[in-house]
Design a protein around this motif. Structure first.
Motif, PDB file in Angstrom:
ATOM      1  N   ARG A  75     -23.707 -90.563  51.880  1.00  0.00           N
ATOM      2  CA  ARG A  75     -24.048 -89.876  50.638  1.00  0.00           C
ATOM      3  C   ARG A  75     -25.542 -90.006  50.427  1.00  0.00           C
ATOM      4  O   ARG A  75     -26.079 -91.115  50.379  1.00  0.00           O
ATOM      5  N   LEU A  76     -26.241 -88.884  50.335  1.00  0.00           N
ATOM      6  CA  LEU A  76     -27.674 -88.862  50.057  1.00  0.00           C
ATOM      7  C   LEU A  76     -27.858 -88.256  48.665  1.00  0.00           C
ATOM      8  O   LEU A  76     -27.847 -87.039  48.512  1.00  0.00           O
ATOM      9  N   GLY A  77     -27.986 -89.106  47.671  1.00  0.00           N
ATOM     10  CA  GLY A  77     -28.018 -88.601  46.305  1.00  0.00           C
ATOM     11  C   GLY A  77     -26.669 -87.984  45.986  1.00  0.00           C
ATOM     12  O   GLY A  77     -25.645 -88.665  45.988  1.00  0.00           O
ATOM     13  N   ARG A  78     -26.652 -86.674  45.776  1.00  0.00           N
ATOM     14  CA  ARG A  78     -25.385 -85.983  45.502  1.00  0.00           C
ATOM     15  C   ARG A  78     -25.015 -85.016  46.627  1.00  0.00           C
ATOM     16  O   ARG A  78     -24.247 -84.083  46.432  1.00  0.00           O
ATOM     17  N   PHE A  79     -25.571 -85.263  47.807  1.00  0.00           N
ATOM     18  CA  PHE A  79     -25.245 -84.493  48.999  1.00  0.00           C
ATOM     19  C   PHE A  79     -24.486 -85.379  49.975  1.00  0.00           C
ATOM     20  O   PHE A  79     -24.620 -86.604  49.953  1.00  0.00           O
ATOM     21  N   LEU A  80     -23.737 -84.756  50.880  1.00  0.00           N
ATOM     22  CA  LEU A  80     -23.114 -85.474  51.983  1.00  0.00           C
ATOM     23  C   LEU A  80     -23.753 -85.009  53.286  1.00  0.00           C
ATOM     24  O   LEU A  80     -24.031 -83.818  53.464  1.00  0.00           O
ATOM     25  N   ALA A  81     -23.985 -85.946  54.188  1.00  0.00           N
ATOM     26  CA  ALA A  81     -24.627 -85.617  55.457  1.00  0.00           C
ATOM     27  C   ALA A  81     -24.221 -86.642  56.507  1.00  0.00           C
ATOM     28  O   ALA A  81     -23.747 -87.741  56.183  1.00  0.00           O
ATOM     29  N   LEU A  82     -24.414 -86.289  57.758  1.00  0.00           N
ATOM     30  CA  LEU A  82     -24.300 -87.251  58.845  1.00  0.00           C
ATOM     31  C   LEU A  82     -25.687 -87.822  59.099  1.00  0.00           C
ATOM     32  O   LEU A  82     -26.658 -87.073  59.229  1.00  0.00           O
ATOM     33  N   THR A  83     -25.789 -89.131  59.144  1.00  0.00           N
ATOM     34  CA  THR A  83     -27.070 -89.789  59.374  1.00  0.00           C
ATOM     35  C   THR A  83     -26.938 -90.792  60.517  1.00  0.00           C
ATOM     36  O   THR A  83     -25.849 -91.299  60.779  1.00  0.00           O
ATOM     37  N   PRO A  84     -28.036 -91.088  61.191  1.00  0.00           N
ATOM     38  CA  PRO A  84     -27.991 -92.045  62.301  1.00  0.00           C
ATOM     39  C   PRO A  84     -28.002 -93.481  61.796  1.00  0.00           C
ATOM     40  O   PRO A  84     -28.479 -93.767  60.702  1.00  0.00           O
ATOM     41  N   ARG A  85     -27.477 -94.380  62.610  1.00  0.00           N
ATOM     42  CA  ARG A  85     -27.528 -95.807  62.291  1.00  0.00           C
ATOM     43  C   ARG A  85     -28.131 -96.559  63.468  1.00  0.00           C
ATOM     44  O   ARG A  85     -28.122 -96.085  64.591  1.00  0.00           O
ATOM     45  N   GLY A  86     -28.653 -97.730  63.149  1.00  0.00           N
ATOM     46  CA  GLY A  86     -29.317 -98.521  64.176  1.00  0.00           C
ATOM     47  C   GLY A  86     -30.821 -98.340  64.119  1.00  0.00           C
ATOM     48  O   GLY A  86     -31.390 -97.918  63.108  1.00  0.00           O
TER      49      GLY A  86
END
Length: 223
Positions: free
Chosen positions: A97-108
């Protein structure tokens, strides 16, 4: 084909992730066409904004060509850049969750992703027409930090370089009450996400007269 703006994106290669993105947004950026979507009430409404851009991760934000520059020049420069850039690797992707958006984000460790994106922004900046005052003021209305304003002035966009955060947008701005429901829904439809997540190509994309972005050419990162 004539394009109003260009961008450098990460567009996932053919496979389950690309198929999911096309079906979720109802737009296949690689094919430059609309697609059938999952049968979910309200899905077309919450994906209206990201649909025009297609399923992607931004590396160099959309820009107009500078005077004296051509699409052929840009194509050659993007190819040359890719030939000396090493791929980026991180642990994987996750739903965020980015603020009030949904997204795929990288980890690591994200340093290699920042390196690739930074090179795309910097090395191709000579092709970008300077942002006009109207565009600059529009972006400033969102409330930028001093650093973000400096990046906007220099590079035409506030969220680049050290402010860059790679993400693959899945929704527009959601009502707060709907975020948990849509988060659960996305999780149900997501395929297995790549582990590790590798960006080994960049994509030159163009904005058509109808406002939709489409893939022009992919370039393997061979550095």
């Amino acid at each position: 084909m004539s394009y109003t703006r260009f961008a450098i994106y990460y567009v996932p290669p053919a496979g389950t992730l690309a198929d999911f993105g096309a079906s979720w947004l109802g737009c296949d950026i690689a094919g430059g066409c609309e697609t059938s979507t999952f049968d979910l009430p309200g899905l077309s409404d919450i994906t209206m904004t990201p649909r025009k851009y297609g399923f992607h991760g931004t590396l160099k934000p959309p820009f107009r060509l500078a005077d004296g520059r051509t699409a052929d020049d840009l194509t050659a420069a993007a190819s040359k850049l890719a030939s000396v850039l090493a791929p980026a690797i991180c642990d994987g992707l996750e739903l965020t969750r980015l603020g009030r958006f949904l997204a795929l984000t990288p980890r690591g460790d994200l340093e290699s992703l920042r390196r690739v994106a930074g090179a795309c922004v910097k090395d191709l900046d000579g092709f970008r027409a300077p942002a006009g005052e109207v565009e600059l003021e529009r972006r400033r209305k969102s409330g930028l930090s001093a650093r973000q304003d400096a990046l906007l002035t220099r590079w035409g966009y506030p969220y680049v370089m050290d402010e860059f955060r790679f993400h693959m947008t899945l929704t527009g701005r959601l009502p707060k009450a709907d975020i948990p429901v849509w988060t659960e829904t996305v999780q149900r439809f997501l395929p297995g996400l790549p582990t590790p997540f590798v960006v080994d190509q960049i994509a030159l994309c163009g904005e058509r007269e109808d406002g939709r972005f489409e893939l022009i050419h992919r370039y393997a990162l061979a550095g």
